[in-house]
Design a protein around this motif. Structure first.
Motif, short mmCIF file in Angstrom:
data_model
loop_
_atom_site.label_atom_id
_atom_site.label_comp_id
_atom_site.label_asym_id
_atom_site.label_seq_id
_atom_site.Cartn_x
_atom_site.Cartn_y
_atom_site.Cartn_z
N ARG A 46 -0.79 -6.68 -11.23
CA ARG A 46 -0.90 -5.33 -11.45
C ARG A 46 -0.78 -4.66 -10.24
NH1 ARG A 46 -5.23 -1.62 -10.60
NH2 ARG A 46 -5.38 0.20 -11.98
N ARG A 50 2.30 -2.00 -9.09
CA ARG A 50 1.83 -0.44 -8.99
C ARG A 50 2.49 0.09 -7.69
NH1 ARG A 50 -3.18 2.10 -11.65
NH2 ARG A 50 -2.87 3.41 -9.78
N PRO A 404 -6.98 -6.28 -19.54
CA PRO A 404 -5.84 -6.44 -18.67
C PRO A 404 -4.40 -6.25 -19.72
CG PRO A 404 -7.29 -8.18 -18.17
CD PRO A 404 -7.94 -7.50 -19.21
N PHE A 407 -4.02 -2.79 -20.25
CA PHE A 407 -3.03 -2.00 -19.53
C PHE A 407 -1.62 -2.05 -19.45
CE2 PHE A 407 -1.16 -3.01 -15.29
CZ PHE A 407 -1.29 -1.63 -14.61
N TRP A 408 -1.24 -3.15 -19.61
CA TRP A 408 0.34 -3.46 -19.84
C TRP A 408 0.92 -2.49 -20.91
CZ3 TRP A 408 1.79 -4.75 -15.32
CH2 TRP A 408 1.34 -6.15 -14.73
N GLY A 429 -1.09 -1.46 -26.09
CA GLY A 429 -1.67 -2.52 -25.37
C GLY A 429 -2.62 -3.39 -26.07
#
Length: 477
Positions: A46, A50, A404, A407-408, A429
């Protein structure tokens, strides 16, 4: 009942309770270790995702480009693929490897070559054909080597590998040779991003019902989320740890890097591993172990078909999982290598062990259920007390492991579909979290195949191929 017998029974009960508790704690500990390992890897992916910074494109005229397209019964897609590659890479030579196809693939390639001098056919015949993609790529390597003039600067020759259904984005070659990629002389190979070009197809199964089409759309979308978000983050993390993996579609390798592998004993003319189920990832390991730098480029992508059939999808992923397990034999060499940093070694071990971890969890899950059921019958009070103590922690770990993946879904929405709402990102997600459970299925199937000694190479059929009732989902040599 005599006191001695009563004491003996109590002692045995205590021992059984103690043993069951110990096993349960071991199971909880193992699951906590797996979740912790996953969270650490996700956090690194992550962060790299980012903080990725694009690079300026390079000059493709400084290199000579040869795109290799392995084909085995690819009449459904090969003509469109050649046309697309010619449009996106007009200066590249296109080398089509016909791996003894039983359809019209060869005739279609020859027809294209008759109108384009940069299209070449590499013809293979059994028994040397249809034994794996690595062997087919090695045949192209030998053909290209023989075709090049002797005075060619081989460090300026790049061989790209594109699937038979692959299409490169315009401007791919300048990005592959940017200052962070092949313009660096120590870079041996570059992997570009992958996306599913049919991710927005509203009717992937014409003539089928709503439910079938909805499932097919979701399956393709999840493959796109997987590659453009999950895998992109993973590769960007690997770029930092020095352990970038090469894929079967969209890899570009410097010819001198391939030459260095053929110098090894027993590998003359064979830089790619032959009969390997994951020859792409293994070739990246070989290059890194030989001292070459590998990198990942996110500024351009190769598109391919997302599979719309669950059976074909599971067949493909089982082959990938089994190939991953075969890579375990590299463990010692990676750990001893001076070219891998400690973080790179840790990342490679994570990748190597991922299918093994999944198989162990599959085996431990029924064991856990069995212990719980037996405890509820034999020792209900103690079992209930154990679950009161540790149950909330297990639920918390499960929830933490879910977030997590969600999040993707949001990251994919921002990157690919900023026009969609946040609820759509949340839906994607949740779906990618559920989709990830296929890893347990394919890892178990792969382990079973290895135990049975089945190591054949299964070619995944294309969506456009018409399959007769009762015919195999994939063709295996």
């Amino acid at each position: 009942m005599p006191d001695a017998l009563h004491d003996w029974i109590v002692l045995r009960q205590d021992a059984v309770v103690w043993f069951a508790g110990l096993v349960s704690l071991a199971l909880v500990g193992y699951m906590a270790f797996v979740f912790g390992r996953f969270l650490l890897y996700w956090a690194g992916s992550r962060h790299a995702f980012r903080h990725n910074r694009p690079a300026e494109p390079g000059d493709p005229a400084a290199f000579q480009w040869h795109l290799v397209i392995p084909c085995r019964d690819e009449e459904a897609v090969v003509t469109q693929t050649l046309a697309g590659l010619r449009a996106s890479a007009p200066e590249a030579h296109l080398w089509v490897i016909d791996d003894d196809s039983e359809d019209a693939t060869r005739d279609l390639v020859l027809a294209a070559a008759a109108h384009d001098d940069l299209v070449h056919l590499v013809q293979r015949r059994r028994p040397h054909a249809r034994i794996g993609k690595g062997a087919a790529l090695n045949a192209a390597y030998r053909e290209i080597t023989a075709w090049l003039p002797e005075d060619t600067d081989r460090s300026r020759v790049v061989i790209g590998v594109v699937d038979a259904d692959g299409r490169l984005d315009p401007g791919t070659l300048p990005q592959v040779c940017n200052d962070k990629a092949l313009s660096r002389p120590d870079t041996g190979a570059v992997q570009i991003g992958v996306r599913m070009r049919n991710a927005d197809d509203e009717l992937p199964l014409p003539g089928r019902g709503r439910a079938a089409n909805a499932f097919a759309r979701a399956l393709v979308r999840m493959q796109d989320v997987e590659f453009q978000a999950n895998n992109a983050g993973m590769q960007l993390l690997r770029r930092r740890t020095g352990s970038v993996g090469l894929g079967g579609n969209g890899q570009f390798v410097r010819l001198t890097a391939l030459d260095s592998l053929t110098a090894e004993e027993g590998r003359a003319g064979r830089p790619w591993p032959e009969r390997a189920l994951l020859e792409d990832y293994e070739s990246g390991l070989d290059l890194r172990l030989a001292g070459w730098r590998l990198t990942h480029v996110t500024e351009t992508q190769v598109s391919q078909e997302g599979l719309i059939s669950l059976r074909r999808f599971l067949t493909q992923r089982t082959r990938w999982a089994q190939g991953n397990m075969q890579c375990l034999r590299y463990t010692g060499r990676v750990l001893r290598s001076p070219f891998y940093t400690w973080s790179g070694k840790a990342e490679v071990l994570y990748t190597f062990l991922q299918p093994v971890v999944c198989v162990l969890l599959v085996l431990l899950f029924p064991l856990s259920l069995g212990i719980t059921a037996a405890g509820l019958v034999l020792f209900p009070a103690e079992t209930a007390d154990f679950h009161v103590r540790f149950g909330p922690w297990m639920l918390l770990a499960f929830a933490v492991a879910t977030l997590p993946m969600v999040f993707w879904g949001f990251a994919y929405r921002r990157l690919v579909h900023p026009d969609r709402g946040r609820l759509t990102g949340l839906l994607w997600g949740v779906l990618i979290w559920l989709y990830a459970y296929h890893l347990f299925v394919v890892a178990t199937r792969a382990a079973a195949r290895m135990l049975l000694g089945r190591n054949g190479w299964a070619k995944t059929r294309r969506n456009a191929e018409k399959v007769a009732l009762g015919s195999p989902t994939a063709l295996e040599s």
